[in-house]
Design a protein around this motif. Structure first.
Motif, PDB file in Angstrom:
ATOM      1  N   LEU A 114       0.833  -1.202   0.000  1.00 61.18           N
ATOM      2  CA  LEU A 114       0.000   0.000   0.000  1.00 61.18           C
ATOM      3  C   LEU A 114       0.868   1.253   0.000  1.00 61.18           C
ATOM      4  O   LEU A 114       0.592   2.209  -0.735  1.00 61.18           O
ATOM      5  CB  LEU A 114      -0.933  -0.003   1.209  1.00 61.18           C
ATOM      6  N   ASN A 115       1.914   1.269   0.796  1.00 63.94           N
ATOM      7  CA  ASN A 115       2.801   2.432   0.842  1.00 63.94           C
ATOM      8  C   ASN A 115       3.419   2.720  -0.524  1.00 63.94           C
ATOM      9  O   ASN A 115       3.545   3.884  -0.943  1.00 63.94           O
ATOM     10  CB  ASN A 115       3.904   2.217   1.878  1.00 63.94           C
TER      11      ASN A 115
ATOM     12  N   LEU B 271       2.128   1.870  -3.481  1.00 59.08           N
ATOM     13  CA  LEU B 271       1.075   2.375  -4.358  1.00 59.08           C
ATOM     14  C   LEU B 271       0.808   3.855  -4.114  1.00 59.08           C
ATOM     15  O   LEU B 271       0.571   4.618  -5.052  1.00 59.08           O
ATOM     16  CB  LEU B 271      -0.212   1.584  -4.138  1.00 59.08           C
ATOM     17  N   ARG B 272       0.849   4.258  -2.859  1.00 55.26           N
ATOM     18  CA  ARG B 272       0.617   5.669  -2.528  1.00 55.26           C
ATOM     19  C   ARG B 272       1.676   6.568  -3.149  1.00 55.26           C
ATOM     20  O   ARG B 272       1.391   7.681  -3.575  1.00 55.26           O
ATOM     21  CB  ARG B 272       0.610   5.833  -1.010  1.00 55.26           C
TER      22      ARG B 272
ATOM     23  N   LYS C 192       1.240   6.022  -7.335  1.00 53.66           N
ATOM     24  CA  LYS C 192      -0.059   6.436  -7.874  1.00 53.66           C
ATOM     25  C   LYS C 192      -0.230   5.939  -9.310  1.00 53.66           C
ATOM     26  O   LYS C 192      -0.064   4.762  -9.576  1.00 53.66           O
ATOM     27  CB  LYS C 192      -0.224   7.950  -7.751  1.00 53.66           C
TER      28      LYS C 192
ATOM     29  N   THR D 193       2.326   3.500 -11.204  1.00 49.61           N
ATOM     30  CA  THR D 193       2.636   2.149 -10.748  1.00 49.61           C
ATOM     31  C   THR D 193       2.752   1.167 -11.916  1.00 49.61           C
ATOM     32  O   THR D 193       2.031   1.281 -12.913  1.00 49.61           O
ATOM     33  CB  THR D 193       1.578   1.628  -9.758  1.00 49.61           C
TER      34      THR D 193
ATOM     35  N   GLU E 270      -8.534   1.602   3.015  1.00 49.51           N
ATOM     36  CA  GLU E 270      -7.510   2.614   2.727  1.00 49.51           C
ATOM     37  C   GLU E 270      -7.003   2.479   1.301  1.00 49.51           C
ATOM     38  O   GLU E 270      -6.743   3.480   0.621  1.00 49.51           O
ATOM     39  CB  GLU E 270      -6.351   2.494   3.716  1.00 49.51           C
ATOM     40  N   THR E 271      -6.853   1.242   0.832  1.00 48.83           N
ATOM     41  CA  THR E 271      -6.386   1.024  -0.535  1.00 48.83           C
ATOM     42  C   THR E 271      -7.433   1.489  -1.537  1.00 48.83           C
ATOM     43  O   THR E 271      -7.112   2.119  -2.555  1.00 48.83           O
ATOM     44  CB  THR E 271      -6.072  -0.465  -0.758  1.00 48.83           C
TER      45      THR E 271
ATOM     46  N   ARG F  55      -9.551   3.827  -1.157  1.00 50.28           N
ATOM     47  CA  ARG F  55      -9.586   5.292  -1.165  1.00 50.28           C
ATOM     48  C   ARG F  55      -8.525   5.904  -2.066  1.00 50.28           C
ATOM     49  O   ARG F  55      -8.646   7.065  -2.482  1.00 50.28           O
ATOM     50  CB  ARG F  55      -9.415   5.825   0.259  1.00 50.28           C
ATOM     51  N   GLU F  56      -7.475   5.143  -2.359  1.00 45.34           N
ATOM     52  CA  GLU F  56      -6.446   5.641  -3.268  1.00 45.34           C
ATOM     53  C   GLU F  56      -6.950   5.704  -4.702  1.00 45.34           C
ATOM     54  O   GLU F  56      -6.328   6.333  -5.558  1.00 45.34           O
ATOM     55  CB  GLU F  56      -5.195   4.757  -3.202  1.00 45.34           C
TER      56      GLU F  56
ATOM     57  N   LEU G 188      -7.132   3.302  -6.923  1.00 50.59           N
ATOM     58  CA  LEU G 188      -6.251   2.602  -7.849  1.00 50.59           C
ATOM     59  C   LEU G 188      -6.639   1.148  -8.091  1.00 50.59           C
ATOM     60  O   LEU G 188      -5.852   0.391  -8.657  1.00 50.59           O
ATOM     61  CB  LEU G 188      -4.802   2.664  -7.336  1.00 50.59           C
TER      62      LEU G 188
ATOM     63  N   THR H 118      -5.252  -3.321 -10.438  1.00 50.14           N
ATOM     64  CA  THR H 118      -5.045  -1.872 -10.422  1.00 50.14           C
ATOM     65  C   THR H 118      -5.796  -1.203 -11.570  1.00 50.14           C
ATOM     66  O   THR H 118      -5.961  -1.774 -12.652  1.00 50.14           O
ATOM     67  CB  THR H 118      -3.557  -1.509 -10.521  1.00 50.14           C
TER      68      THR H 118
END
Length: 325
Positions: free
Chosen positions: A64-65, A67-68, A71, A74, A89-90, A92-93, A95, A248
């Motif tokens: 996850l880190n 991917l953040r 963005k 990736t 949380e994922t 919400r990104e 992606l 993704t």
């Protein structure tokens, strides 16, 4: 020149022909030689005539880190190895896209309804000990935290087991979680970035207990013929982990990615995963070694993915504050 061109053409015909490439972000133990990654890669490539490439990081939270940070840049087509505590949380990104897989074949106990994230295996976080050294193991989380037993666990900022312990402590202690971290700190040997580093140190004898899974003893019995590594069962219950995969939004091969997710919950893949990733299968009918029947079967406690997403940053800040004293 003509001979050279003829040779190049002939050589090209002799090379394997792949329809497409698929890049998968996962964690390092998954792709190790004893992990499920190599077997799954071989089995899926035989079906798809494609080329799988794994890119591994320390642990699930690190996926996850990454991917953040990346963005839309990736390289991942599929992420594999974050868990149910991280799915909101994922999501919400922005992606991931729907997996479009039927869910009716999954175990009923999972009660899985998510259309973006697909479960691939599951287990319960547990403290593992050597029964040749510890004859009276802890029977509760409070007992182990309030003892002087040496502990190794993982960083909740980078590791899903570490995050699992954070949720476990919060579930049991509630608003007194800060005091629990204070009590645990003096007899914590180290906090590692990922699971494998922590477990390796434990096997070298560096601690009485290590945070791992209720399924970990099965590995030692099946792979090593050793039955003295045990999981302590706690009366307060245990936090479960469901590992998931997702596609993704930026995948260049979304249909191939969906084929791979369908493969992950097939009988072939689910037969590979339990005795290589040492977790439980998510579909019924998978034959497991007898030792799996002897694993502890804890009561499940914890939080919903939404609750974790709402509180995770605050709980990590609390952990950092109390363990840095």
């Amino acid at each position: 020149m003509k001979k050279l061109l003829t040779f190049v053409a002939y050589y090209s015909l002799c090379l394997p022909v792949f329809a497409a490439d698929l890049t998968i972000y996962t964690y390092d133990s998954f792709v190790s030689e004893w992990g499920p990654g190599p077997q799954l890669e071989k089995a899926f490539e035989a079906q798809c005539q494609c080329d799988l490439e794994y890119i591994a990081v320390e642990d699930g939270v690190s996926i996850l880190n990454r991917l953040r940070i990346e963005k839309d840049r990736t390289k991942a087509d599929v992420i594999l190895g974050i868990d149910d505590a991280l799915i909101e949380e994922t999501r919400r990104e922005g992606l991931v896209i729907p997996h479009q897989q039927p869910l009716n074949g999954l175990k009923q106990e999972l009660q899985w309804q998510d259309t973006d994230f697909l479960p691939i295996d599951y287990g319960y976080f547990a403290f593992i000990y050597d029964s040749q050294k510890i004859t009276t193991p802890a029977t509760s989380l409070k007992q182990i935290i309030e003892s002087d037993a040496s502990i190794i666990y993982q960083d909740p900022r980078t590791s899903t087991p570490g995050q699992g312990l954070m949720l476990w402590v919060k579930s049991v202690y509630g608003e007194q979680a800060d005091q629990a971290w204070q009590q645990l700190a003096p007899h914590t040997v180290t906090v590692t970035k990922g699971w494998w580093e922590a477990y390796s140190l434990f096997l070298k004898g560096d601690a009485d207990y290590v945070l791992s899974y209720n399924t970990s003893p099965a590995y030692h019995v099946v792979a090593e013929g050793k039955d003295h590594y045990r999981a302590a069962q706690f009366k307060e219950g245990h936090v479960a982990q469901i590992e998931v995969a997702a596609i993704t939004r930026t995948s260049t091969n979304p249909e191939l990615a969906r084929d791979f997710l369908a493969f992950l919950i097939s009988t072939e893949a689910q037969t590979i995963i339990p005795t290589s990733n040492w977790m439980l299968p998510v579909i019924e009918g998978i034959e497991l070694p007898e030792v799996f029947d002897q694993l502890i079967a804890p009561e499940r406690i914890g939080f919903t993915p939404t609750e974790v997403a709402q509180q995770r940053r605050r709980w990590i800040k609390e952990w950092r504050s109390e363990t840095a004293r």
